[in-house]
Scaffold this active site. Structure first.
Site, PDB file in Angstrom:
ATOM      1  N   HIS A  72       0.911  -1.322   0.226  1.00 32.44           N
ATOM      2  CA  HIS A  72      -0.072  -0.057  -0.021  1.00 32.44           C
ATOM      3  C   HIS A  72       0.586   1.099  -0.006  1.00 32.44           C
ATOM      4  CE1 HIS A  72      -4.156  -1.610   1.350  1.00 32.44           C
ATOM      5  NE2 HIS A  72      -3.898  -2.299   0.529  1.00 32.44           N
ATOM      6  N   TYR A 200      -8.991   5.670   8.048  1.00 34.93           N
ATOM      7  CA  TYR A 200      -8.947   6.131   9.313  1.00 34.93           C
ATOM      8  C   TYR A 200      -9.948   7.171   9.561  1.00 34.93           C
ATOM      9  CZ  TYR A 200      -4.587   3.464  10.076  1.00 34.93           C
ATOM     10  OH  TYR A 200      -3.513   2.416  10.102  1.00 34.93           O
ATOM     11  N   PRO A 292      -3.411   0.644  19.015  1.00 37.49           N
ATOM     12  CA  PRO A 292      -3.022   0.163  17.584  1.00 37.49           C
ATOM     13  C   PRO A 292      -3.263   1.100  16.587  1.00 37.49           C
ATOM     14  CG  PRO A 292      -5.258  -0.824  18.459  1.00 37.49           C
ATOM     15  CD  PRO A 292      -4.467  -0.120  19.368  1.00 37.49           C
ATOM     16  N   LYS A 296       1.899  -0.073  15.163  1.00 36.03           N
ATOM     17  CA  LYS A 296       3.202  -0.175  15.227  1.00 36.03           C
ATOM     18  C   LYS A 296       3.650  -1.283  16.119  1.00 36.03           C
ATOM     19  CE  LYS A 296       4.945   3.419  13.092  1.00 36.03           C
ATOM     20  NZ  LYS A 296       4.356   3.049  12.041  1.00 36.03           N
ATOM     21  N   TYR A 383       4.268   6.944   9.885  1.00 37.93           N
ATOM     22  CA  TYR A 383       3.291   5.650   9.626  1.00 37.93           C
ATOM     23  C   TYR A 383       4.174   4.659   8.818  1.00 37.93           C
ATOM     24  CZ  TYR A 383      -0.926   3.019   8.472  1.00 37.93           C
ATOM     25  OH  TYR A 383      -1.858   1.934   8.532  1.00 37.93           O
TER      26      TYR A 383
END
Ligand code: RFL
Ligand code: PHB
Length: 389
Positions: A72, A200, A292, A296, A383
């Site tokens: 991704h 998100y 979460p 990570k 990220y």
């Protein structure tokens, strides 16, 4: 029995450590409390950072990940339904891999057995002894028999509720903790994901996440209060709430279906310092927990054991500087991931004591992220994962 490194726990940390040591020619034995089927069916993380992917390639356990994993290059943020794409690939030249922890664990177990790495399941009542001596010992019970393993070092890879951290005297450990007043209700379903990338979502009713395991299997989460009971969440209620929080655009692409797994996970930030006591080293969730939101946890477990394996391999070549630096080196990376996970959690969730001003602050920050490539880059850089130093 005797070995060089006794590894407690066959989660991602313990299993990857065993393979890294195997590649370096260091002997180990893995002791796992649960049976193989239980370990292989635990549903958890879904996102691998580039460093984790590289580590799996380094140990040669990557064939299925390369075939079935989904690279991704971006993900979306949704603010009350308004979507912003974070183009990780353009902002950082890196990407992440969607490949479930369940699959990583299965691949690592299969490869450990194929390589003849001793992996003992159903080891009951594991106890650590003399960890500050040159000859630490692990004892356990298996099939009703008392067992004993002498080692040079013990790696405590036994997760947050394990015995390793609990074996360190309280006056040696300093712990830091934040328990959040909510958890994630997760659903796994064999339906196509609503988008080809993750979403998100911050909504005034609470956070939601659209994730996936493959092009035919979706993983969705909604934030719930800690007091919520699983039994009160029918599939229908879950899908309705998810769709409201994702907003009409994403919701129109959600395919509903029966849940094949449904569970609630509480959210916590936790760090124990130091990550070494004598000849006992802690790695992964045994030493730290992140909420979460930043994806990570598994990745930190992988980078901890990369540092640890390097240190232990150095020790057997006559250089103990790597094991001496282990705790400080790992913690420097851990704290940066803790900060990111805490920040992203605070930005995206509804806190019970957040007033109208607090919600406006979240929306202003999401608006800033929408319009600022600089802000997006900070998010993307964290990220995809900070480099291993
Ligand atoms: P684990 O996976 O907990 O493995 C520890 C192992 O030790 C065994 N054990 C013992 N063995 C012998 N004797 C004892 N006394 C023992 N006590 C325990 C256990 O049975 C187990 O097999 O820890 P490890 O290896 O450090 O790995 C950590 C990760 O599992 C964890 O950080 C992630 O799952 C967190 N996480 C995520 N991480 C990511 O990087 N990306 C994600 O997308 C992501 N999503 C998640 C997550 C965790 C979640 N939950 C359920 C907490 C999503 C969720 C919902
Ligand atoms: C997951 O797919 O389980 C997942 C993905 C991203 C996260 C957390 C969990 O941040």
């Amino acid at each position: 029995m005797r070995t060089q490194v006794a590894i407690i726990g066959a989660g991602p940390a313990g299993l990857l450590l065993a393979h890294l040591l195997y590649k370096a020619g260091v002997e180990c034995v893995i002791l796992e409390r649960r049976d193989r089927a239980y370990v292989e069916s635990r549903i958890r993380a879904g996102i691998l950072e580039q460093v984790t992917v590289d580590l799996l390639r380094q140990v040669g356990v990557h064939d299925r990940m390369d075939r079935e994993g989904l690279p991704h290059g971006g993900f979306a943020l949704s603010a009350d339904g308004e979507l912003t794409r974070i183009d990780m690939a353009a902002l950082t030249s890196k990407s992440v891999m969607v490949y479930g922890q369940t699959e990583v664990t299965r691949d690592l177990i299969d490869a450990a057995i194929a390589r003849g790495i001793p992996l003992l399941f159903e080891a009951e009542d594991v106890a650590l002894h003399d960890v500050t001596s040159a000859r630490p010992v692990v004892t356990w019970r298996q099939d009703g028999e008392e067992k004993r393993l002498e080692a040079d070092f013990i790696a405590g890879c036994d997760g947050f509720h394990g015995v390793a951290r609990a074996s360190i005297p309280a006056d040696v450990l300093r712990t830091f903790e934040r328990v959040y007043p909510f958890g994630w209700l997760g659903v796994l379903a064999d339906v196509p994901p609503c988008d080809h990338e993750l979403i998100y979502a911050s909504h005034e009713r609470g956070f939601a996440l659209a994730s996936m395991r493959s092009n035919t299997r979706s993983r969705y989460y909604v934030q719930v209060a800690n007091s919520e009971k699983l039994g009160d969440w029918s599939d229908e209620r879950f899908w309705d709430e998810l769709c409201v929080r994702l907003g009409p655009d994403a919701a129109s692409r959600v395919t509903r279906g029966p849940s094949i797994e449904k569970s609630i996970a509480p959210l916590r930030s936790f760090v124990a310092e130091p990550m070494r006591h004598g000849n006992l080293f802690l790695a992964g969730d045994a030493a730290h927990i992140v909420p979460p939101t930043g994806a990570k946890g598994l990745n930190l477990a992988a980078t901890d054991v990369a540092y640890l394996a390097e240190g232990l391999a150095g020790f057997y070549r006559g250089d103990s500087s790597g094991i001496d630096a282990y705790s400080a080196r790992a913690l420097a990376r851990v704290w940066k991931a803790e900060r990111f996970s805490w920040w992203f959690t605070s930005l995206m969730h509804r806190f019970p004591d957040t007033d109208a001003f607090g919600r406006r602050m979240q929306m202003a920050e999401l608006g800033y992220l929408r319009g600022s490539p600089a802000a997006q880059r900070v998010l993307a850089e964290n990220y995809v994962g900070l480099p291993l130093h």
